[in-house]
Design an enzyme around this catalytic site. Structure first.
Site, PDB file in Angstrom:
ATOM      1  CE1 TYR A   1      -3.553   6.191  12.322  1.00  0.00           C
ATOM      2  CE2 TYR A   1      -5.040   4.618  11.292  1.00  0.00           C
ATOM      3  CZ  TYR A   1      -3.762   5.081  11.509  1.00  0.00           C
ATOM      4  OH  TYR A   1      -2.695   4.476  10.907  1.00  0.00           O
TER       5      TYR A   1
ATOM      6  CG  ASP B   1      -1.550   4.205  15.014  1.00  0.00           C
ATOM      7  OD1 ASP B   1      -0.613   4.870  15.502  1.00  0.00           O
ATOM      8  OD2 ASP B   1      -1.368   3.336  14.144  1.00  0.00           O
TER       9      ASP B   1
ATOM     10  CD  GLU C   1      -4.051   3.457   7.191  1.00  0.00           C
ATOM     11  OE1 GLU C   1      -4.274   3.167   8.385  1.00  0.00           O
ATOM     12  OE2 GLU C   1      -2.905   3.671   6.767  1.00  0.00           O
TER      13      GLU C   1
ATOM     14  CG  LEU D   1      -8.144 -10.028   6.159  1.00  0.00           C
ATOM     15  CD1 LEU D   1      -8.614  -8.939   5.207  1.00  0.00           C
ATOM     16  CD2 LEU D   1      -6.828  -9.620   6.799  1.00  0.00           C
TER      17      LEU D   1
ATOM     18  CD1 TRP E   1       0.242   0.321   3.430  1.00  0.00           C
ATOM     19  CD2 TRP E   1      -0.228  -1.807   2.939  1.00  0.00           C
ATOM     20  NE1 TRP E   1       0.714  -0.449   4.462  1.00  0.00           N
ATOM     21  CE2 TRP E   1       0.429  -1.764   4.198  1.00  0.00           C
ATOM     22  CE3 TRP E   1      -0.612  -3.039   2.432  1.00  0.00           C
ATOM     23  CZ2 TRP E   1       0.696  -2.911   4.945  1.00  0.00           C
ATOM     24  CZ3 TRP E   1      -0.344  -4.187   3.178  1.00  0.00           C
ATOM     25  CH2 TRP E   1       0.295  -4.118   4.411  1.00  0.00           C
ATOM     26  NE  ARG E   2       4.636   2.495   4.688  1.00  0.00           N
ATOM     27  CZ  ARG E   2       5.347   2.140   5.753  1.00  0.00           C
ATOM     28  NH1 ARG E   2       6.514   1.535   5.580  1.00  0.00           N
ATOM     29  NH2 ARG E   2       4.901   2.391   6.962  1.00  0.00           N
TER      30      ARG E   2
ATOM     31  CE1 TYR F   1     -11.184  -8.210  16.498  1.00  0.00           C
ATOM     32  CE2 TYR F   1      -9.402  -8.855  15.030  1.00  0.00           C
ATOM     33  CZ  TYR F   1      -9.908  -8.707  16.308  1.00  0.00           C
ATOM     34  OH  TYR F   1      -9.146  -9.068  17.381  1.00  0.00           O
TER      35      TYR F   1
END
Length: 359
Positions: A121, A139, A38, A81, A25-26, A83
């Site tokens: 955030y 965070d 995120e 993943l 993701w960078r 949650y």
């Protein structure tokens, strides 16, 4: 504080550009892709996210594709993943952006915060990293860094929600290139200024760290005293018929909401041989001839609760299925063969139990 922020920005920017981890993701400035990363990174290890991030974006490459998808497709891509509420909120957020913003992720942090699933955030992360806007983000990692740099000893002022942290973070990202400095703060906390045994010798800001100067780097922030998580002991019941096992879709609220699981029944101290046949019939609508319990439970830890799932299995009694709706597939229930899985996927804990049962 402003002078400190400026000095920190001067130290952090070149350090990050030289030492940052090469994360998927960078390599992008796409605000949608950064948004996805995120949300995935919340309460999930970087290594785990790396294995899911690319596949998810291949399936849902933009806001419009995600918004148009069925929830079951999104949950299937998210399966493993954990949650799952994050996936539902991401899906709802995509629909919000598609309907109100023409599928374009807004760059204003105040507007971002109106999107389902995006808090202060995440809004700061998207605005600063994707759009290079000077927007604070704090965070747990960033809060720890800022607490140590300023030797903040009051536990109430060390938390990620402390106003002083947000003020300092805002001043830091304003003192240079926001997208670099926002990520530098997170990277410093994740790789150098770690919760245990911080690597102060490799810290670019060690000359400014008041905790290090006072020898407090291992006691700040103060350890949080957490009460033991409540524990639920449940029978995970594999009702079998003609080589297939029954799965049920859980309610759309609560733990594992909307996910496909084995029927769960409270395990009482007196129940040693498996879930009582009468209880199984009440929960599933299927009568079983006998029940066999496996020896070891499967443990699953949620944020504030622990499940101990005790696998047991029972063979459905022979009946005239034409008069028994519980013996057929229908809304919220299905019979699966070994290796078969519902379209919407199953949570990892169910996968573990099925593997234990040979399915």
């Amino acid at each position: 504080m402003l002078d400190l922020a400026r000095r920190l920005a001067t130290l952090l920017e070149p350090w990050f550009l030289q030492h940052q981890r090469d994360l998927s993701w960078r390599r992008t400035r796409d605000p949608y892709a950064i948004w996805v990363s995120e949300i995935m990174l919340q309460q999930t290890r970087v290594e785990t996210v790396e294995t899911y991030y690319g596949k998810f974006l291949e399936r849902f490459p933009d806001v419009g594709t995600l918004a148009a998808a069925d929830e079951s497709e999104v949950l299937a891509a998210w399966s493993g993943l954990g949650y799952y509420r994050r996936a539902r909120l991401l899906h709802a957020g995509a629909r919000h952006v598609a309907e109100l913003h023409g599928g374009k992720v807004p760059d204003d942090p105040d507007v971002l915060r109106k999107i389902p699933g995006i808090g202060r955030y995440t809004a700061g992360a998207i605005a600063s990293i994707a759009f290079d806007r000077p927007t604070a983000l704090v965070d747990g990692n960033v809060a720890r860094v800022l607490s140590r740099l300023q030797a903040i000893e009051d536990p109430k002022l060390q938390d990620a929600g402390a106003p002083g942290h947000w003020t300092m973070a805002q001043q830091i990202v304003q003192a240079g290139q926001p997208r670099v400095l926002a990520q530098a703060l997170m990277e410093l906390g994740a790789t150098v200024c770690t919760p245990v045994a911080p690597r102060c010798e490799g810290c670019p800001a060690r000359s400014e760290c008041q905790a290090l100067a006072k020898g407090l780097q291992t006691t700040i922030p103060a350890p949080k005293q957490r009460a033991p998580s409540p524990r639920d002991d449940l029978w995970a019941v594999a009702v079998r018929r003609n080589g297939r096992v029954l799965l049920e879709q859980r309610a759309h609220e609560g733990l594992l909401a909307g996910m496909w699981c084995l029927p769960l029944i409270e395990r009482k101290i007196t129940d040693r041989a498996g879930a009582p046949p009468r209880a199984i019939a009440e929960v599933t609508g299927v009568k079983v001839k006998s029940v066999e319990a496996l020896a070891e439970p499967v443990k699953h830890v949620f944020t504030h609760r622990v499940w101990m799932l005790w696998p047991c299995r029972g063979e459905a009694a022979v009946v005239d299925v034409s008069h028994m709706a519980g013996y057929e597939d229908g809304p919220g229930r299905m019979w699966i063969a070994p290796g078969e899985r519902p379209r919407g996927g199953i949570p990892k804990v169910t996968e573990k139990v099925l593997e234990r049962l040979g399915y």
